[in-house]
Design an enzyme around this catalytic site. Structure first.
Site, PDB file in Angstrom:
ATOM      1  N   ASP A  38      50.455  15.049 -13.498  1.00 48.12           N
ATOM      2  CA  ASP A  38      50.940  14.592 -14.507  1.00 48.12           C
ATOM      3  C   ASP A  38      50.739  13.225 -15.578  1.00 48.12           C
ATOM      4  O   ASP A  38      49.405  13.184 -15.443  1.00 48.12           O
ATOM      5  CB  ASP A  38      52.013  13.050 -12.746  1.00 48.12           C
ATOM      6  CG  ASP A  38      52.269  14.287 -12.168  1.00 48.12           C
ATOM      7  OD1 ASP A  38      52.717  15.458 -12.285  1.00 48.12           O
ATOM      8  OD2 ASP A  38      52.735  14.306 -10.705  1.00 48.12           O
ATOM      9  N   PRO A  39      52.046  13.188 -15.958  1.00 49.55           N
ATOM     10  CA  PRO A  39      51.344  12.053 -17.707  1.00 49.55           C
ATOM     11  C   PRO A  39      50.679  11.275 -17.247  1.00 49.55           C
ATOM     12  O   PRO A  39      50.501  10.583 -17.641  1.00 49.55           O
ATOM     13  CB  PRO A  39      52.974  12.039 -18.201  1.00 49.55           C
ATOM     14  CG  PRO A  39      53.846  13.571 -18.298  1.00 49.55           C
ATOM     15  CD  PRO A  39      53.136  13.631 -16.671  1.00 49.55           C
TER      16      PRO A  39
END
Length: 307
Positions: A38-39
């Site tokens: 995930d970012p």
């Protein structure tokens, strides 16, 4: 250029962003990643290059190690710190270390998870995050996850001003585990809404922090023509698979994709799901059991047909 690059993905970037940038830096289109991050999460992201892209799926099968932080007292829509708060319950009396540890221990082994709405899992041809962004809710399929280790690594900290409580943890888990959901489910068992307030991936696909390089370091190595210092051989991805070293005679058969009797290699049964065939210390092919004739080996994936 063939191999696996253990990349240190920095926060604020998607895994696809990393692949896009690396295609430019490495000047090759054959680049893929071995497991989405995930970012908001930083850490080890194995990048497969050239013939290395043939082993992506096997890297994704491997275990992962994360360290992070769990906060109880409120939950978010995304199950991490970046999401909108959707539920709160003040922690009036801080939980004891013993209570936390006892509950964390109940997650060891096979567990059932429901993927978060903000995830890339597909339902009816659409990713869950697409439904979430459109404000739609949909029934999510349950998934089995394997948790090998789940331990608290710091004393719990009570935040009197927000009436929340946090502690850091480390988890070793199998493919497809949602650590965000692990945090939420632990909170629920402890009686509180919760979220994952921090996360870093320490290891993935057999590669760890000590081997990882940043995008800036990759650029620098390319400029100096020293990228081989960071590039790991494809063979590293298959180091935990049963291995057979081929003779010149058997290599001729394998490179032509022939079905082979197990007893050619002294086998009575499969030593694993797949066998990695090596010739001259190079991974050349992956063979599995024949679907109809269990005494035969059938090619599953050709990695190299020239050595």
């Amino acid at each position: 250029m063939d191999g696996i690059l253990p990349l240190w993905k920095e926060r604020g970037m998607t895994s696809h962003d990393c692949v896009f940038k690396l295609r430019k830096i490495l000047q090759t289109k054959k680049v893929g990643h071995g497991g989405t991050l995930d970012p908001d999460v930083d850490g080890v992201l194995p990048i497969c290059i050239g013939k290395g892209t043939k082993v992506i799926e096997y890297l994704q099968e491997g275990g992962k190690i994360y360290e992070g932080e769990i906060t109880i007292g409120f939950a978010t829509a995304t199950e991490d710190r970046s999401g909108e708060v959707v539920e709160t319950k003040a922690v009036e009396t801080p939980l004891t270390k013993e209570a936390i540890d006892q509950m964390m221990a109940t997650f060891i082994g096979e567990i059932t998870q429901i993927p978060p709405m903000y995830s890339a899992v597909k339902v009816n041809g659409k990713r869950l995050y697409e439904y979430a962004r459109a404000g739609e809710t949909i029934k999510r399929p349950e998934r089995i996850a394997v948790i090998k280790s789940f331990k608290r690594t710091t004393d719990p900290i009570y935040h009197a001003e927000t009436k929340t409580q946090s502690w850091r943890f480390q988890v070793t888990c199998g493919k497809g585990t949602y650590v965000r959901t692990l945090a939420v489910d632990l909170g629920a068992k402890l009686g509180y809404p919760a979220h994952m307030s921090d996360l870093t991936r320490l290891a993935s696909g057999g590669f760890s922090v000590g081997q990882a390089v940043t995008l800036a370091q990759v650029s620098e190595l390319m400029e100096k023509n020293q990228i081989d210092q960071a590039l790991q051989p494809i063979e590293e991805a298959m180091k935990d698979f049963p291995r057979i070293n081929l003779t010149t005679v058997s290599w001729q058969k394998v490179k032509n994709g022939q079905v082979l009797p197990m007893n050619d290699f002294g086998l009575k049964k499969m030593p694993g799901k797949l066998i990695a065939f090596f010739y001259k210390d190079q991974l050349v092919s992956l063979y599995g059991q024949h679907p109809e004739k269990d005494w035969l080996l059938k090619p599953s994936k050709v990695i190299r047909n020239e050595v």
